[in-house]
Design an enzyme around this catalytic site. Structure first.
Site, mmCIF file in Angstrom:
data_model
loop_
_atom_site.group_PDB
_atom_site.id
_atom_site.type_symbol
_atom_site.label_atom_id
_atom_site.label_comp_id
_atom_site.label_asym_id
_atom_site.label_seq_id
_atom_site.Cartn_x
_atom_site.Cartn_y
_atom_site.Cartn_z
ATOM 1 N N TYR A 1 5.562 -9.064 8.387
ATOM 2 C CA TYR A 1 5.061 -7.897 8.354
ATOM 3 C C TYR A 1 5.305 -7.495 9.919
ATOM 4 O O TYR A 1 4.842 -8.327 10.755
ATOM 5 C CB TYR A 1 3.676 -7.709 7.940
ATOM 6 C CG TYR A 1 3.616 -7.805 6.432
ATOM 7 C CD1 TYR A 1 3.625 -6.879 5.598
ATOM 8 C CD2 TYR A 1 3.131 -9.186 5.933
ATOM 9 C CE1 TYR A 1 3.400 -7.359 4.168
ATOM 10 C CE2 TYR A 1 2.821 -9.508 4.642
ATOM 11 C CZ TYR A 1 2.983 -8.310 3.572
ATOM 12 O OH TYR A 1 2.902 -8.640 2.560
ATOM 13 N N ASP B 1 -7.341 1.586 7.582
ATOM 14 C CA ASP B 1 -5.992 2.119 7.649
ATOM 15 C C ASP B 1 -6.306 3.552 7.815
ATOM 16 O O ASP B 1 -7.397 4.209 8.035
ATOM 17 C CB ASP B 1 -5.017 2.096 6.759
ATOM 18 C CG ASP B 1 -5.358 2.449 5.185
ATOM 19 O OD1 ASP B 1 -6.166 3.456 5.312
ATOM 20 O OD2 ASP B 1 -4.713 2.372 4.430
ATOM 21 N N ASP C 1 0.844 -1.230 -0.066
ATOM 22 C CA ASP C 1 -0.080 0.036 0.031
ATOM 23 C C ASP C 1 0.822 1.158 0.122
ATOM 24 O O ASP C 1 1.777 1.068 0.502
ATOM 25 C CB ASP C 1 -0.844 0.145 1.102
ATOM 26 C CG ASP C 1 -1.903 -1.119 1.286
ATOM 27 O OD1 ASP C 1 -2.257 -1.435 0.117
ATOM 28 O OD2 ASP C 1 -2.551 -1.390 2.235
ATOM 29 N N ARG D 1 -4.324 -5.102 6.869
ATOM 30 C CA ARG D 1 -5.449 -4.374 7.235
ATOM 31 C C ARG D 1 -6.753 -5.124 7.522
ATOM 32 O O ARG D 1 -7.386 -4.722 8.399
ATOM 33 C CB ARG D 1 -5.806 -3.382 6.071
ATOM 34 C CG ARG D 1 -4.983 -2.201 5.671
ATOM 35 C CD ARG D 1 -5.467 -1.251 4.781
ATOM 36 N NE ARG D 1 -5.295 -1.967 3.420
ATOM 37 C CZ ARG D 1 -6.146 -1.754 2.235
ATOM 38 N NH1 ARG D 1 -7.067 -1.004 2.464
ATOM 39 N NH2 ARG D 1 -5.923 -2.138 1.300
#
Length: 303
Positions: free
Chosen positions: A75, A89, A47, A181
């Protein structure tokens, strides 16, 4: 007659430590410009506000992108508790709030439900296609987007920090197609407090680690110089998860022409996918059958 693409015939991988505020495509374009490369692509979109490993494939290495895309990735991300947003987000609008704040123990107890083979609904603002259109475009146009759940393998999900009552930092290792997310959103729902991603960083992807990544500032600083070339990793790294089979010069010649070629196989079985090498250099990827590799992708090296 098709126009010949200008640029250097350069193949391999450049690992970028992507900054926030730029798209993955923009990073690829910057790398292509800096190396004057004919062809480039990336293995796994981040993103725009996410940071970390973005592996850029150059030239023939683009043929190995699917193997990096399918590989495990890790992550590190921070979840803002107490708020849900329409994008899951910080880029979106707050659509729900809660005064509830779970304890560390409650958060840890909730994590196992997101481990193993799970079904995950992507964010409404995502690149998933619905009837040929991107979900984020439909959502921006005000349409009620309904996305189907998709399978995801989550190998590990750990609480690594609790900066304050409103935030929790997690680390996740997962397979292809995962949305961090969605994890933040669903964890907040499970805990009864809502949640969205505040910060997201990909720390490794397959064989590529953020510690070996170049920042865009550094890439621009040494762009179009021999120094930048020294950071290019061999395309063979993209095949790290496949078995390597040695072949003879005769076998390599057949493979390069798209025909089955003889290989030396000791650790593969009939029907396995593998790659053939000659003097350590990748020749082709294909299926092993009775002493031969039947190629599906052939690597063309500049003469």
């Amino acid at each position: 007659m098709a126009r010949k693409r200008k640029g250097r015939d350069i193949s391999g991988w450049l690992v970028v430590d992507k900054p926030a505020g730029i798209t993955s495509t923009s990073v690829v374009n910057k790398v292509r410009w800096a190396l004057e490369a004919k062809k480039a692509g990336h293995a796994g979109t981040l993103d725009p506000e996410a940071t970390g490993v973005l592996a850029v494939a150059l030239g023939e290495a683009t043929k190995t992108v699917p193997y990096i895309t399918d590989a495990l990735k890790a992550y590190r991300f921070t979840v803002r508790l107490g708020q849900a947003t329409n994008t899951d987000d910080t880029e979106g609008e707050v659509i729900a709030t809660s005064d509830a704040r779970p304890s560390d123990d409650e958060i840890i107890a909730a994590l196992p439900q997101f481990l193993g083979d799970i079904m995950q609904v992507p964010p409404k603002f995502s690149a998933v296609k619905i009837d040929g259109q991107r979900a984020y475009k439909l959502a921006r146009d005000g349409e009620d987007v309904e996305l189907a759940a998709r399978p995801l393998w989550v190998e590990e999900l750990l609480l690594v920090d609790r900066p304050d009552a409103d935030h929790v930092t997690l680390e996740m290792t997962c397979g292809k197609g995962g949305y961090v997310r969605s994890i933040a959103r669903d964890l907040g729902t499970s805990l009864g407090c809502h949640g969205h991603v505040r910060e997201l960083r990909r720390v490794w992807s397959g064989p590529f680690d953020v510690e070996n990544g170049l920042t865009l500032d550094r890439i621009e600083e040494i762009a179009r110089t021999p120094e930048l070339d020294t950071f290019i990793q061999p395309l063979e790294i993209g095949l790290a998860d496949l078995p390597e089979l040695k072949c003879t010069p005769e076998g390599a010649a057949k493979l390069r022409n798209g025909n089955p070629g003889m290989v030396l196989a000791a650790t593969v079985e009939y029907g396995d996918e593998a790659w053939a090498s000659l003097d350590g250099e990748a020749v082709a990827v294909g299926t092993y059958k009775a002493g031969e590799l039947h190629p599906s992708r052939v690597f063309v090296r500049p003469e």
